[in-house]
Design a protein around this motif. Structure first.
Motif, mmCIF file in Angstrom:
data_model
loop_
_atom_site.group_PDB
_atom_site.id
_atom_site.type_symbol
_atom_site.label_atom_id
_atom_site.label_comp_id
_atom_site.label_asym_id
_atom_site.label_seq_id
_atom_site.Cartn_x
_atom_site.Cartn_y
_atom_site.Cartn_z
ATOM 1 N N LEU A 1 -3.202 10.553 -5.233
ATOM 2 C CA LEU A 1 -3.098 9.193 -4.699
ATOM 3 C C LEU A 1 -1.661 8.715 -4.631
ATOM 4 O O LEU A 1 -1.406 7.511 -4.632
ATOM 5 N N MET A 2 -0.727 9.651 -4.555
ATOM 6 C CA MET A 2 0.672 9.280 -4.345
ATOM 7 C C MET A 2 0.905 8.880 -2.897
ATOM 8 O O MET A 2 1.969 8.380 -2.542
ATOM 9 N N HIS A 3 -0.090 9.131 -2.043
ATOM 10 C CA HIS A 3 -0.093 8.664 -0.660
ATOM 11 C C HIS A 3 -1.440 8.007 -0.385
ATOM 12 O O HIS A 3 -2.351 8.051 -1.216
ATOM 13 N N ARG A 4 -1.564 7.424 0.778
ATOM 14 C CA ARG A 4 -2.788 6.710 1.124
ATOM 15 C C ARG A 4 -3.967 7.679 1.261
ATOM 16 O O ARG A 4 -3.795 8.823 1.664
ATOM 17 N N MET A 5 -5.150 7.184 0.907
ATOM 18 C CA MET A 5 -6.355 8.007 1.049
ATOM 19 C C MET A 5 -6.483 8.513 2.485
ATOM 20 O O MET A 5 -6.270 7.745 3.420
ATOM 21 N N PRO A 6 -6.865 9.790 2.679
ATOM 22 C CA PRO A 6 -6.956 10.336 4.034
ATOM 23 C C PRO A 6 -8.295 10.057 4.712
ATOM 24 O O PRO A 6 -8.614 10.672 5.723
ATOM 25 N N ARG B 1 0.823 -1.207 0.000
ATOM 26 C CA ARG B 1 0.000 0.000 0.000
ATOM 27 C C ARG B 1 0.861 1.263 0.000
ATOM 28 O O ARG B 1 2.016 1.259 0.435
ATOM 29 N N ALA B 2 0.245 2.330 -0.496
ATOM 30 C CA ALA B 2 0.905 3.631 -0.474
ATOM 31 C C ALA B 2 1.132 4.071 0.966
ATOM 32 O O ALA B 2 0.374 3.706 1.874
ATOM 33 N N GLU B 3 2.159 4.862 1.161
ATOM 34 C CA GLU B 3 2.474 5.359 2.501
ATOM 35 C C GLU B 3 1.476 6.434 2.917
ATOM 36 O O GLU B 3 0.869 7.115 2.084
ATOM 37 N N VAL B 4 1.307 6.576 4.227
ATOM 38 C CA VAL B 4 0.498 7.673 4.760
ATOM 39 C C VAL B 4 1.156 8.991 4.382
ATOM 40 O O VAL B 4 2.377 9.085 4.244
ATOM 41 N N CYS B 5 0.347 10.011 4.172
ATOM 42 C CA CYS B 5 0.849 11.320 3.745
ATOM 43 C C CYS B 5 2.022 11.790 4.610
ATOM 44 O O CYS B 5 1.949 11.798 5.835
ATOM 45 N N ASP B 6 3.085 12.182 3.935
ATOM 46 C CA ASP B 6 4.236 12.788 4.594
ATOM 47 C C ASP B 6 4.519 14.095 3.864
ATOM 48 O O ASP B 6 5.026 14.094 2.733
ATOM 49 N N THR B 7 4.151 15.203 4.470
ATOM 50 C CA THR B 7 4.272 16.496 3.796
ATOM 51 C C THR B 7 5.726 16.879 3.530
ATOM 52 O O THR B 7 5.990 17.787 2.734
ATOM 53 N N ARG B 8 6.672 16.168 4.154
ATOM 54 C CA ARG B 8 8.085 16.472 3.908
ATOM 55 C C ARG B 8 8.546 15.909 2.575
ATOM 56 O O ARG B 8 9.484 16.433 1.959
ATOM 57 N N THR B 9 7.921 14.825 2.126
ATOM 58 C CA THR B 9 8.327 14.202 0.863
ATOM 59 C C THR B 9 7.340 14.452 -0.269
ATOM 60 O O THR B 9 7.640 14.190 -1.431
#
Length: 534
Positions: free
Chosen positions: A337-342, A153-161
């Motif tokens: 969708l570059m990160h997991r759905m919030p 699965r995609a990673e949880v949102c990381d605003t740093r990356t």
């Protein structure tokens, strides 16, 4: 004591009761310590909760320690105040670095490295799980493949990356304004969408809603909408005129198949035939320039999971608008969708994407259908306006529009999506008059902008304050289109009927272009005459 204070105290009391209820769940050594090493740390199992709900307990963790008589006892520990416990790394870390608070134990595998054990016992590479192909002897590698359980699965949102220059936008809970703008500086976008076939009847309705005199005061551009077009019974000369006037044309499939499981289980190749095929038909018979149709919506509010979104990446679709989100404390902004759905994947047996895709999701926020949101008891909401069955009068409809706009405008100003089926107003003439007046009056107020889905994404990619929005060039294209339609007398092209419509004698395709040899359909979007499709 004011009503606002009473409401706040009540909300705190409810939150406190909910917390106490979770804390009072009894933890037993039989449930937590059987077969568990004394070196493993774990959390209390809170059940099926959202990540943000679990974060209030994220600094607490447990261990099973030896007790008299050869038994075991639960030992409770707390991270320092500024830290959370990371269940995977088994250490306390900074709160903004931990996103597995809803997970109560680390995943344990009997396989070497990153390999995963099948239900039938064999070990397979992690990459083979949830890829759409059954590789385990018992098929267990494809059994549970949700955004929370897919091992890839995609990673949880990381605003740093997550960087703008890489086409990425996300926030952990989906509610943050792009560019960290202050709400008062953020234009309130409103996206009106219609889904389904476009014919002569509803085309006249769309002209009444989007009048030439209805303009966004902030930039003097006419109000715009987005049309998710299904193929059968569509008049392509009408689409050509909507496109000329600056409205966005997107796709809703060729067949508009009424079977929900069809869309849930479709593979990438079939999604390509349905959606890119529909795009080809529109480009060819509505004379829309290739590359302008970038959005899609799956019929019936279904989602096609990873195969759908993989197709979108491969065939150059910019965004999807099929996923619905439940009403929360704040509305959600669209996200990539570059990160997991919030948010949770809303809907029974929905097949939401779990992997990383360079695609936007124009999420459908749940609308509040109560007459008075402040005092009426909670009701389930709706995502299409058509679903709001309790709204039966024009007065109620007007209050519904005002209430939902006020909720978005007074909080984080996430785009307000008003989604209709293409036939909604055909049998609701009083609603049509009310809606056309509401759009006109709202546009003239200044802070509200009726824009297309693509224009909303354009703004999110370059957040611009209200004071400078008049010069925002991405909203200036086809700002106020004048002139006559390019074609007043379309060709009525009579064709043989696809087997999908056995009750029809003949299908007419209205187009300002040359008539096709046969009715365009799956596998033959140009209508060149592949007889095995008819």
């Amino acid at each position: 004591m004011t009503r606002q204070v009473i409401t706040s105290l009540f909300a705190l009391l409810v939150a406190g009761l909910a917390s106490a209820q979770l804390e009072l769940i009894e933890m037993t050594t039989e449930e937590y310590c059987l077969g568990r090493s004394s070196q493993e740390f774990f959390r209390q199992n809170l059940g099926d909760v959202f990540e943000d709900e679990a974060r209030q307990f994220c600094g607490v963790y447990y261990r099973c320690i030896p007790a008299p008589g050869g038994k075991k006892a639960l030992s409770k520990n707390n991270c320092p105040a500024s830290l959370f416990f990371d269940i995977e790394q088994q250490i306390c870390k900074g709160r903004n670095e931990v996103f597995n608070c809803a997970q109560f134990e680390s995943e344990v595998s009997n396989c070497p490295g990153t390999d995963i054990e099948c239900g039938s016992g064999e070990c397979l590479r992690k990459e083979l799980f949830c890829d759409g192909v059954a590789d385990c002897n018992d098929g267990s590698d494809e059994n549970v493949c949700t955004p929370e359980t897919d091992p890839n699965r995609a990673e949880v949102c990381d605003t740093r990356t997550c960087r703008w220059n890489q086409g990425c936008f996300c926030s952990v809970d989906g509610t943050h304004i792009p560019g960290d703008l202050n709400p008062a500086q953020t234009p309130q976008m409103i996206t009106i969408t219609f889904t389904g076939a476009i014919n002569e009847r509803n085309f006249r309705i769309f002209q009444e809603i989007f009048k030439d005199t209805t303009k966004n005061k902030g930039n003097d551009c006419t109000a715009k909408g987005t049309f998710f077009v299904s193929h059968a019974f569509t008049n392509y000369s009408a689409i050509q005129e909507l496109h000329r006037k600056g409205h966005e044309i997107a796709v809703n499939s060729i067949t508009n198949n009424p079977n929900a499981t069809y869309w849930t289980n479709l593979n990438s190749q079939d999604y390509e035939q349905e959606m890119d095929g529909a795009r080809i038909i529109i480009e060819r018979f509505a004379n829309v320039t290739a590359g302008e149709i970038l959005g899609m919506r799956v019929p019936l509010g279904r989602v096609g999971g990873n195969p759908q979104f993989q197709m979108m990446v491969e065939w150059g679709f910019l965004y999807d608008s099929s996923i619905a989100a439940p009403k929360g404390r704040l509305p959600l902004w669209p996200y990539t969708l570059m990160h997991r759905m919030p948010h949770k994947c809303l809907g029974t047996d929905q097949n939401c994407p779990s992997r990383n895709f360079t695609v936007w999701e124009m999420v459908m926020n749940e609308l509040d259908r109560r007459d008075d949101p402040k005092f009426d008891e909670e009701l389930t909401g709706c995502h299409y306006v058509d679903q709001c069955a309790n709204i039966i009068s024009a007065k109620q409809f007007r209050a519904f529009l005002d209430n939902n706009l006020a909720r978005h405008y007074s909080t984080n100003r996430a785009p307000l999506g008003l989604h209709f089926t293409s036939a909604f107003f055909e049998t609701r003439k009083d609603f049509l008059k009310e809606f056309a007046n509401w759009v006109d009056e709202t546009a003239k107020k200044g802070d509200y902008y009726f824009v297309t889905m693509q224009q909303a994404i354009n703004w999110m990619e370059a957040p611009t304050e209200i004071a400078a929005i008049n010069n925002f060039q991405e909203w200036k294209g086809k700002c106020d289109v004048k002139g006559l339609p390019l074609c007043n007398l379309p060709n009525p092209c009579p064709n043989k009927v696809p087997r999908y419509f056995p009750n029809e004698d003949q299908m007419f395709l209205f187009t300002c272009e040359e008539c096709p040899k046969t009715y365009p359909w799956l596998g033959d979007p140009y209508g060149s005459g592949f007889d095995d499709y008819f």
